[in-house]
Design a protein around this motif. Structure first.
Motif, short mmCIF file in Angstrom:
data_model
loop_
_atom_site.label_atom_id
_atom_site.label_comp_id
_atom_site.label_asym_id
_atom_site.label_seq_id
_atom_site.Cartn_x
_atom_site.Cartn_y
_atom_site.Cartn_z
N GLU A 8 0.81 -1.22 0.00
CA GLU A 8 0.00 0.00 0.00
C GLU A 8 0.84 1.28 0.00
N VAL A 9 2.15 1.12 0.00
CA VAL A 9 3.03 2.29 -0.02
C VAL A 9 2.92 2.98 -1.38
N SER A 10 2.65 4.31 -1.34
CA SER A 10 2.53 5.04 -2.62
C SER A 10 3.88 5.64 -2.98
N PRO A 11 4.11 5.97 -4.25
CA PRO A 11 5.40 6.56 -4.65
C PRO A 11 5.73 7.82 -3.86
N HIS A 12 4.71 8.66 -3.62
CA HIS A 12 4.98 9.91 -2.90
C HIS A 12 5.37 9.64 -1.45
N GLU A 13 4.76 8.63 -0.84
CA GLU A 13 5.10 8.28 0.54
C GLU A 13 6.57 7.83 0.62
N GLU A 114 5.93 15.24 -11.95
CA GLU A 114 5.18 14.08 -12.44
C GLU A 114 5.89 13.36 -13.59
N PHE B 136 8.27 -0.32 -6.95
CA PHE B 136 6.90 -0.16 -7.49
C PHE B 136 6.60 -1.15 -8.61
N GLN B 139 5.48 -4.11 -6.70
CA GLN B 139 4.09 -3.89 -6.26
C GLN B 139 3.12 -4.25 -7.39
#
Lengths: 151, 271
Positions: A8-13, A114, B136, B139
């Motif tokens: 659940e880790v997002s790139p921004h986190e 982005e 990622f 993921q």
């Protein structure tokens, strides 16, 4: 971190975590650099002192042969101090290199837009769109190499 | 009745009765042959089905048109579905390579490297960038493998069902094998009976040729002699009244030689 929560880790986190870690390093590394610098100064001093001691020993016995045991001990001390100086210098260079790398990383991660993020996430996007993972590509490249070498 | 007389039971029967009996047996032989062919085709189909269902053959056996074998057909469909799931899983694994647990393990390692200060072995910016991308991608790989669990569940269930069905087909096949053995035995008996009836009928056939009234009439009209049997046949078929004097043109008499033969000839007198 729990294994499942990694999903659940997002790139921004993650980006924020990396940046925080780098900023912490950026605070800590100059202190370490200063410490290593002082250490190097001490090491130089010790090296120079041992060299002077040997020179004095040779001067005190001018005209006659110096006591071989005392001479050998003085030379050993110089060698030890030289090794120590080199080691301390290497540590200092390493810290300086880390500091330089940290500052560059802070600059890189803090201005993440982005477009840059999209480039970083190319592999993930390819897999999400049904393409091959990097592992699969490496595997097929390896098997192709194997085929070529056998041919 | 004599002991060991093969035809003892037939001797009291009329010829027509035996012939009808023979016909009945011949019909039943055709019937048996049909049943045998049907059962052998069924066994062969089941055998191909089992081979395909246990993965010993890749060719789907064509379903026979002449009979319906529901269990085998259903098992075939299950195995085809099973193969499709296997293919689906293999295609997915070819794309992703790592299983889910390995992905999680690798993610954990990458996350640790990226987030923890590691003393002197710090990461370079390039290493950090590569690991960030890898994290990622891992993921995404994990998410792509979500259908695998459903596929594995379906595969397990289908595998169990196919195993059960194969056992049932094998049992049915053993029953069919018994039927085939019984039919083979019945066929042997029927063939033997047909042979016996034919042999009896052959033995009862009159040895002399039947009297031909027409031939007798012809002989008389040509002035020839006939036997008593011929006469009897002639009387039975219209009598002597309607004999036409249709003398066949006699072959031209050869000119008699001046010196007559002295040989004895049958039916004519030498004068």
């Amino acid at each position: 971190m729990q294994d499942k929560s990694l999903l659940e880790v997002s790139p921004h986190e993650l980006l924020d975590i990396i940046l925080t870690k780098r900023e912490k390093d950026a605070i800590h590394l100059p202190k370490e650099e200063k410490k290593r610098d002082e250490e190097l100064t001490r090491a130089y001093k010790m090296y120079n002192e041992s060299k002077t001691a040997l020179a004095q020993l040779l001067d005190s016995t001018s005209g006659t042969e110096a006591d071989p045991l005392k001479r050998s001990q003085a030379e050993n001390v110089i060698e030890e101090n030289e090794t120590h100086r080199k080691r301390v210098m290497s540590r200092l260079w390493r810290v300086r290199s880390h500091l330089k790398e940290t500052l560059a990383a802070i600059e890189y991660w803090s201005v993440m837009d982005e477009a840059k993020l999209t480039t970083l996430l190319e592999g993930a996007t390819r897999v999400n769109e049904g393409g091959l993972s990097t592992f699969a590509m490496n595997k097929s490249a390896l098997s192709e190499q194997g085929d070529d070498s056998h041919a | 009745m004599l002991d060991g007389d093969l035809f003892a039971d037939l001797r009291t029967l009329e010829r027509s009765e035996i012939q009808s009996n023979l016909l009945h047996h011949e019909r039943s032989l055709v019937d048996i042959d049909e049943q045998l062919t049907k059962n052998r085709n069924l066994t062969s189909f089941r055998s191909s089905c089992i081979k395909f269902c246990v993965g010993k053959s890749d060719d789907v056996p064509p379903s026979p048109a002449e009979h319906q074998e529901d269990l085998a057909q259903a098992t075939l469909s299950k195995r085809i579905e099973f193969n499709q799931f296997i293919q689906q899983r293999d295609t997915l694994m070819e794309r992703i390579v790592l299983p889910k647990y390995r992905i999680i393990q690798r993610m954990s390692v990458v996350y640790e490297k990226l987030t923890r200060s590691q003393g002197t072995t710090r990461l370079t910016l390039n290493q950090e960038i590569t690991l960030f991308s890898e994290f990622f991608e891992l993921q995404a790989m994990h998410a792509q493998l979500d259908p695998i669990e459903t596929i594995e569940r379906e595969l397990g269930a289908l595998h169990r069902q196919i195993s059960e069905d194969v056992k049932a087909i094998n049992k049915a096949d053993r029953d069919t094998a018994k039927i085939i053995s019984a039919l083979v035995e019945k066929r042997k008996q029927t063939t033997r009976e047909i042979g016996r009836l034919k042999a009896f009928l052959r033995s009862k056939k009159p040895k002399s040729k039947p009297v031909d009234a027409g031939q007798a009439r012809k002989t008389i009209s040509q002035g020839g002699s006939i036997s008593l049997e011929d006469l009897g046949a002639l009387l039975d078929h219209g009598g002597l009244s309607n004999i036409e004097s249709t003398k066949e043109p006699s072959p031209k008499k050869k000119k008699q030689s001046a010196t007559a033969s002295t040989k004895a000839t049958r039916g004519s007198r030498n004068t």
